[in-house]
Design an enzyme around this catalytic site. Structure first.
Site, PDB file in Angstrom:
ATOM      1  CG  ASP A 133      50.076   2.154  85.733  1.00 47.23           C
ATOM      2  OD1 ASP A 133      50.915   3.135  85.783  1.00 47.23           O
ATOM      3  OD2 ASP A 133      50.518   0.857  85.655  1.00 47.23           O
ATOM      4  CB  SER A 134      51.458   2.971  81.617  1.00 45.81           C
ATOM      5  OG  SER A 134      52.246   2.293  82.542  1.00 45.81           O
ATOM      6  CB  CYS A 142      50.505   6.169  86.490  1.00 41.62           C
ATOM      7  SG  CYS A 142      51.967   6.158  85.298  1.00 41.62           S
ATOM      8  CD  GLU A 155      52.173  -3.935  82.169  1.00 43.03           C
ATOM      9  OE1 GLU A 155      51.168  -4.654  81.957  1.00 43.03           O
ATOM     10  OE2 GLU A 155      52.010  -3.070  83.119  1.00 43.03           O
ATOM     11  CB  CYS A 185      57.714   2.965  88.881  1.00 43.07           C
ATOM     12  SG  CYS A 185      56.913   2.193  87.840  1.00 43.07           S
ATOM     13  CG  HIS A 197      54.498  -1.378  86.562  1.00 41.04           C
ATOM     14  ND1 HIS A 197      54.083  -0.046  86.183  1.00 41.04           N
ATOM     15  CD2 HIS A 197      54.075  -2.221  85.616  1.00 41.04           C
ATOM     16  CE1 HIS A 197      53.336  -0.359  85.090  1.00 41.04           C
ATOM     17  NE2 HIS A 197      53.458  -1.834  84.812  1.00 41.04           N
TER      18      HIS A 197
HETATM   19  N1  DGL Z   1      53.296   2.622  86.779  1.00 40.83           N
HETATM   20  C1  DGL Z   1      54.004   3.454  86.067  1.00 40.83           C
HETATM   21  C2  DGL Z   1      54.653   4.586  86.982  1.00 40.83           C
HETATM   22  O1  DGL Z   1      54.104   4.444  88.103  1.00 40.83           O
HETATM   23  C3  DGL Z   1      54.313   3.649  84.556  1.00 40.83           C
HETATM   24  C4  DGL Z   1      55.692   2.865  84.068  1.00 40.83           C
HETATM   25  C5  DGL Z   1      55.625   3.150  82.570  1.00 40.83           C
HETATM   26  O2  DGL Z   1      54.741   3.008  81.976  1.00 40.83           O
HETATM   27  O3  DGL Z   1      56.887   3.499  82.296  1.00 40.83           O
HETATM   28  O4  DGL Z   1      55.529   5.282  86.442  1.00 40.83           O
END
Ligand code: DGL
Length: 276
Positions: A11-12, A74, A153, A185, A187
């Site tokens: 993931d990011s 992600c 984060e 997302c 997150h």
């Molecule tokens: N966890 C992310 C997603 O599912 C990434 C969010 C990001 O880095 O902008 O889109």
């Protein structure tokens, strides 16, 4: 910690941990190698090409560590790069994320659904195709929740800024009478308690991570690749090790050791050798 033929997850940043915890719960004997690209988070506002390059570099890194399957945990990287990854690595099995518009459209009573995701996810062809195939006349209300990924984060799941971002996104949707919220997302499952406080218990919040974990299991079973006696988990980050250790502690609980990796350029990751 040593891992043998792990499931590679990336993931990011820390968002993919919402997928990792479901995979761990369903398959506790699997070794897992988790790559958080905190050096580049957030991905959401970045150009598609750059997200593709990062995803390719991370995939090469995970394959170099003998990953047997890769979970693109992600939505943004899945939107920007999943197709490209499958073309570039035709022998590798990938499992990606897509906004859960299908189950939402099947279950909504009001015919109105909120979708929370990043700008890149909404712009990608994957989202357009999910909407075209599954929305079925259901009205979708979208919001990019600017800044929410960064709040998560830092482990701020209940802070004032987190609440403000979510209220700004959800209040207008509630005025439109949504009864379902899709988390597009990875997150965002970490703020489900806050979302639920804002929208009330009657609004259904859909986290796709359990379905993704089941899909990983199906693929491993079909390929005869299920692990019967592992369970080691290794975390690496391209960001600040201590900050990532503390956010993992907040999001998953427990103390973990995180290893550091460095980007040589947009497509190559260098493993750092332990000091000494
Ligand atoms: N966890 C992310 C997603 O599912 C990434 C969010 C990001 O880095 O902008 O889109």
């Amino acid at each position: 910690m040593q891992t043998v033929n792990p499931i590679g997850i990336f993931d990011s940043g820390a968002g993919g941990l919402s997928v990792l915890r479901e995979i761990q719960a369903l398959m506790p004997n699997e070794d897992i190698l988790y790559f958080g690209d905190q050096g580049h988070v957030p991905y959401g506002p970045r150009p598609m090409k750059q997200i593709q390059d990062f995803s390719e570099g991370i995939t090469r890194f995970l394959l170099g560590q003998n990953a047997k399957l890769i979970v693109v945990a992600c939505n943004t990287a899945s939107a920007a790069a999943l197709k490209y990854l499958r073309q570039t690595f035709p022998d590798v099995q990938f499992v990606g994320m897509e906004p859960a518009v299908k189950p939402a459209a099947e279950k909504t009573q009001t015919g109105k659904v909120g979708v929370l995701a990043t700008p890149a996810t909404f712009q990608g062809a994957l989202y357009a195709s999910v909407v075209e195939r599954f929305a079925n006349g259901v009205e979708l209300f979208q919001n990019t929740c600017n800044g929410l990924v960064q709040q998560i984060e830092t482990g701020s799941l209940e802070g004032m800024e987190t609440r403000r971002i979510l209220e700004d996104a959800l209040h207008p949707m509630m005025e439109k009478n949504i009864d379902t919220v899709v988390l597009g997302c990875t997150h965002y499952p970490f703020v489900i308690p806050m979302i639920q406080k804002i929208v009330g218990e009657k609004v259904r919040v859909i986290d796709p991570a359990p379905a993704v974990a089941r899909q990983v299991k199906r693929l491993l079973e079909a390929g005869g690749m299920l692990n019967r006696q592992g369970g080691a988990v290794r975390f690496v980050t391209s960001g600040e090790v201590m900050a990532v250790e503390s956010v993992i502690q907040i999001l998953l609980g427990g103390n973990v050791k995180v290893e550091s990796v460095t980007w040589l350029n947009d497509r190559e990751v260098l493993v750092q050798l332990p000091a000494g």
